[in-house]
Design a protein around this motif. Structure first.
Motif, mmCIF file in Angstrom:
data_model
loop_
_atom_site.group_PDB
_atom_site.id
_atom_site.type_symbol
_atom_site.label_atom_id
_atom_site.label_comp_id
_atom_site.label_asym_id
_atom_site.label_seq_id
_atom_site.Cartn_x
_atom_site.Cartn_y
_atom_site.Cartn_z
ATOM 1 N N ILE A 232 0.835 -1.143 -0.121
ATOM 2 C CA ILE A 232 -0.165 -0.004 0.071
ATOM 3 C C ILE A 232 0.968 1.270 0.031
ATOM 4 C CG2 ILE A 232 -1.652 1.307 1.288
ATOM 5 C CD1 ILE A 232 -3.310 -1.070 0.906
ATOM 6 N N VAL A 233 0.630 2.036 -0.925
ATOM 7 C CA VAL A 233 1.516 3.375 -1.061
ATOM 8 C C VAL A 233 0.570 4.432 -0.852
ATOM 9 C CG1 VAL A 233 2.635 4.925 -2.768
ATOM 10 C CG2 VAL A 233 3.014 2.299 -2.830
ATOM 11 N N CYS A 234 1.046 5.626 0.019
ATOM 12 C CA CYS A 234 0.021 6.528 0.077
ATOM 13 C C CYS A 234 -0.116 7.580 -1.226
ATOM 14 C CB CYS A 234 0.626 7.338 1.268
ATOM 15 S SG CYS A 234 -0.033 9.029 1.373
ATOM 16 N N ASN A 235 -1.391 7.776 -1.353
ATOM 17 C CA ASN A 235 -1.849 8.577 -2.675
ATOM 18 C C ASN A 235 -1.264 9.786 -2.835
ATOM 19 O OD1 ASN A 235 -4.054 8.940 -0.752
ATOM 20 N ND2 ASN A 235 -4.878 10.229 -2.672
ATOM 21 N N GLN A 236 -0.962 10.505 -1.622
ATOM 22 C CA GLN A 236 -0.253 11.840 -1.591
ATOM 23 C C GLN A 236 0.944 11.835 -1.721
ATOM 24 O OE1 GLN A 236 -1.959 14.902 0.139
ATOM 25 N NE2 GLN A 236 -3.882 13.778 0.862
ATOM 26 N N LYS A 243 1.224 -1.342 7.102
ATOM 27 C CA LYS A 243 0.047 -2.224 7.014
ATOM 28 C C LYS A 243 -0.237 -2.405 8.564
ATOM 29 C CE LYS A 243 0.174 -4.599 3.110
ATOM 30 N NZ LYS A 243 0.708 -5.850 2.630
ATOM 31 N N LYS A 244 -1.572 -1.940 8.938
ATOM 32 C CA LYS A 244 -2.200 -2.033 10.489
ATOM 33 C C LYS A 244 -2.870 -3.504 10.398
ATOM 34 C CE LYS A 244 -1.025 1.663 12.219
ATOM 35 N NZ LYS A 244 0.310 1.611 13.388
ATOM 36 N N ILE A 245 -3.605 -3.841 9.354
ATOM 37 C CA ILE A 245 -4.243 -5.177 9.280
ATOM 38 C C ILE A 245 -3.874 -5.658 7.677
ATOM 39 C CG2 ILE A 245 -6.573 -6.243 8.843
ATOM 40 C CD1 ILE A 245 -7.869 -3.942 9.894
ATOM 41 N N LYS A 246 -3.702 -7.044 7.722
ATOM 42 C CA LYS A 246 -3.188 -7.719 6.644
ATOM 43 C C LYS A 246 -4.345 -7.944 5.802
ATOM 44 C CE LYS A 246 -0.922 -11.111 8.923
ATOM 45 N NZ LYS A 246 -0.528 -12.462 8.973
ATOM 46 N N TRP A 247 -4.241 -8.240 4.602
ATOM 47 C CA TRP A 247 -5.449 -8.277 3.453
ATOM 48 C C TRP A 247 -6.147 -9.268 4.064
ATOM 49 C CZ3 TRP A 247 -6.435 -4.825 -0.133
ATOM 50 C CH2 TRP A 247 -5.460 -4.176 -0.417
ATOM 51 N N PHE A 248 -7.516 -9.217 4.057
ATOM 52 C CA PHE A 248 -8.690 -10.214 4.388
ATOM 53 C C PHE A 248 -10.028 -10.167 3.723
ATOM 54 C CE2 PHE A 248 -12.093 -8.141 6.812
ATOM 55 C CZ PHE A 248 -11.599 -6.781 6.764
ATOM 56 N N THR A 249 -10.455 -11.364 3.485
ATOM 57 C CA THR A 249 -11.802 -11.235 2.549
ATOM 58 C C THR A 249 -12.703 -12.297 3.247
ATOM 59 O OG1 THR A 249 -12.643 -12.171 0.273
ATOM 60 C CG2 THR A 249 -10.612 -13.398 1.072
ATOM 61 N N THR A 250 -13.921 -11.958 2.886
ATOM 62 C CA THR A 250 -15.017 -12.592 3.428
ATOM 63 C C THR A 250 -15.666 -13.484 2.215
ATOM 64 O OG1 THR A 250 -16.502 -10.858 3.370
ATOM 65 C CG2 THR A 250 -15.387 -11.374 5.425
ATOM 66 N N ASN A 251 -15.508 -13.147 1.118
ATOM 67 C CA ASN A 251 -16.129 -13.747 0.153
ATOM 68 C C ASN A 251 -14.879 -14.176 -1.209
ATOM 69 O OD1 ASN A 251 -15.336 -11.483 -1.272
ATOM 70 N ND2 ASN A 251 -17.303 -10.748 -1.632
ATOM 71 N N SER A 252 -13.837 -14.099 -0.780
ATOM 72 C CA SER A 252 -12.755 -14.500 -1.632
ATOM 73 C C SER A 252 -12.696 -13.700 -3.160
ATOM 74 C CB SER A 252 -12.429 -16.198 -1.783
ATOM 75 O OG SER A 252 -13.489 -16.364 -2.547
ATOM 76 N N LYS A 253 -13.433 -12.775 -3.085
ATOM 77 C CA LYS A 253 -13.412 -11.890 -4.421
ATOM 78 C C LYS A 253 -12.954 -10.663 -4.070
ATOM 79 C CE LYS A 253 -17.078 -14.100 -7.264
ATOM 80 N NZ LYS A 253 -18.282 -14.057 -6.977
ATOM 81 N N THR A 254 -13.314 -9.955 -2.841
ATOM 82 C CA THR A 254 -12.903 -8.784 -2.384
ATOM 83 C C THR A 254 -12.091 -8.617 -1.227
ATOM 84 O OG1 THR A 254 -14.999 -8.040 -3.392
ATOM 85 C CG2 THR A 254 -13.770 -6.151 -2.225
ATOM 86 N N TYR A 256 -9.800 -6.622 1.769
ATOM 87 C CA TYR A 256 -9.675 -5.216 2.521
ATOM 88 C C TYR A 256 -8.259 -5.278 3.331
ATOM 89 C CZ TYR A 256 -14.500 -4.562 1.172
ATOM 90 O OH TYR A 256 -15.579 -4.547 0.483
ATOM 91 N N CYS A 257 -7.809 -3.932 3.370
ATOM 92 C CA CYS A 257 -6.742 -3.851 4.269
ATOM 93 C C CYS A 257 -6.601 -2.483 4.996
ATOM 94 C CB CYS A 257 -5.375 -4.320 3.249
ATOM 95 S SG CYS A 257 -3.769 -3.422 3.697
ATOM 96 N N LEU A 258 -5.969 -2.409 5.851
ATOM 97 C CA LEU A 258 -5.815 -1.036 6.585
ATOM 98 C C LEU A 258 -4.026 -0.527 6.535
ATOM 99 C CD1 LEU A 258 -7.248 1.534 7.903
ATOM 100 C CD2 LEU A 258 -7.005 0.217 10.176
ATOM 101 N N ALA A 259 -4.017 0.516 6.163
ATOM 102 C CA ALA A 259 -2.566 0.866 6.320
ATOM 103 C C ALA A 259 -2.614 2.450 6.712
ATOM 104 C CB ALA A 259 -1.815 0.932 5.083
ATOM 105 N N TYR A 260 -1.284 2.743 7.089
ATOM 106 C CA TYR A 260 -1.232 4.093 7.757
ATOM 107 C C TYR A 260 0.249 4.829 7.339
ATOM 108 C CZ TYR A 260 -1.072 7.516 11.626
ATOM 109 O OH TYR A 260 -1.120 8.676 12.441
ATOM 110 N N CYS A 261 -0.161 5.983 6.856
ATOM 111 C CA CYS A 261 0.854 6.950 6.528
ATOM 112 C C CYS A 261 1.163 7.838 7.478
ATOM 113 C CB CYS A 261 0.655 7.609 5.129
ATOM 114 S SG CYS A 261 1.761 9.042 4.644
ATOM 115 N N LYS A 262 2.667 8.107 8.099
ATOM 116 C CA LYS A 262 2.802 8.875 8.983
ATOM 117 C C LYS A 262 2.288 10.317 8.877
ATOM 118 C CE LYS A 262 6.818 6.707 10.636
ATOM 119 N NZ LYS A 262 8.169 6.713 10.305
ATOM 120 N N GLU A 263 2.365 10.881 7.495
ATOM 121 C CA GLU A 263 2.147 11.975 7.145
ATOM 122 C C GLU A 263 0.547 12.241 6.990
ATOM 123 O OE1 GLU A 263 4.181 15.230 4.347
ATOM 124 O OE2 GLU A 263 5.428 13.313 4.774
#
Ligand SMILES: [Zn+2]
Length: 320
Positions: A232-236, A243-254, A256-263
């Motif tokens: 995950i790269v910060c778009n700015q 990464k705060k959460i690893k990629w996870f899926t509940t339907n194996s098609k989509t 999700y993941c949570l990440a954090y940019c210090k800035e």
């Protein structure tokens, strides 16, 4: 470069769901288009009806909105003839603009059905005027109808909607009045023909998110272990985020993941796995800046997902 503002009308099986030709649920019956020059002034237009080859009666929805008879179409040329005229008329240097993202998809589905190659065989950049209208006037992407936009911009309603040439003209009129800076920054990409190679992969950077459309991979697992896909790269600042959460899926098609940019704070990653015509897969990744509140909602979903996974595993152990 010219702009080709195009609108299509299509028909579907008159006998309802389950009776359609699977490869072509929507058969194009009219093409309307307006050519704009670089200054977005109208310089030409194109209008053709198409003699249908699949559905020889109108579906009730089509009949209700389109204001014509099937007999009117039977005098016209078939799709393969009209489409050739259309692309000749488009010329060489142009970019499409459409109301919403459906028209280009159905255009390509019809091209594929008739095995017509050489016109659109790759991902296509285009301007989604419906999305641009919302961005210019509402700072968001809530889709509005064409008529809503025409009313909002106080464009004179001389003709009835839902004929391709009329809708194309209204769309062109709206497009010509939108803020050029916003237009230029917010073009879209149609990936009905997904990227075939690394060189064809698509990166789109917008104000609050970025989109990455990958080449093909053989399996979903292969996509998800690819570093470019799963990082995950910060778009700015374009720096790699933690990464705060690893990629996870509940339907194996989509996924999700949570990440954090210090800035720049929290980023939500979303990957959709799509099937290519070749039966391989490709991924569409969207990374979006989100609020702290939305980040904790995503975290909650992740915790719930972990809990359920654990319960499932326990259930299985018990069964053994
Ligand atoms: Zn950043």
């Amino acid at each position: 470069m010219n702009y080709i503002v195009v609108d299509l009308e299509w028909n579907q099986s008159p006998y309802g769901k389950g009776t359609e030709v699977k490869e072509l649920p929507f058969e194009i019956i009219e093409i309307g288009a307006v050519k704009l020059n670089e200054k977005r002034e109208i310089i030409d237009n194109f209008q053709r009806l198409i003699h249908p080859q699949i559905y020889n009666e109108f579906h009730s929805i089509t009949k209700e909105i389109i204001h014509m008879e099937i007999a009117d179409l039977n005098k016209a040329d078939p799709f393969d003839v009209v489409i050739q005229q259309f692309f000749e008329w488009c010329g060489k240097n142009y970019r499409f603009a459409t109301w919403g993202n459906m028209d280009l998809i159905e255009l390509q589905r019809n091209l594929v059905y008739y095995k017509i190659t050489g016109y659109i065989d790759h991902p296509v950049p285009f301007y989604d005027v419906q999305k641009l209208f919302a961005l210019c006037y509402y700072q968001n992407k809530v889709p509005r109808t064409l008529e809503y936009a025409v009313d909002h911009m106080e464009i004179e309603k001389k003709e009835v909607f839902h004929r391709a040439y009329v809708d194309a003209r209204y769309t062109a009129e709206i497009f010509s009045r939108l803020d050029l800076e916003i237009i230029k920054k917010n073009y879209s990409f149609d990936y009905f023909h997904n990227p075939q190679s690394k060189e064809e992969e698509i990166y789109l950077y917008y104000d609050d998110y970025y989109k990455y459309i990958t080449r093909e991979f053989q399996t979903k697992e292969e996509v998800m272990v690819n570093r470019e896909v799963n990082s995950i790269v910060c778009n700015q600042c374009k720096q790699r985020a933690t990464k705060k959460i690893k990629w996870f899926t509940t339907n194996s098609k989509t996924y999700y993941c949570l990440a954090y940019c210090k800035e720049h704070g929290y980023l939500k990653g979303k990957i959709r796995i799509k099937k290519a015509a070749s039966q391989n897969v490709f991924a569409v990744k969207v990374v979006k800046q989100i609020s702290k509140e939305d980040a904790s909602l995503l975290l909650e979903r992740y915790v719930e997902f972990k809990k359920r996974k654990k319960e499932k595993r326990k259930g299985k152990e018990k069964a053994l």
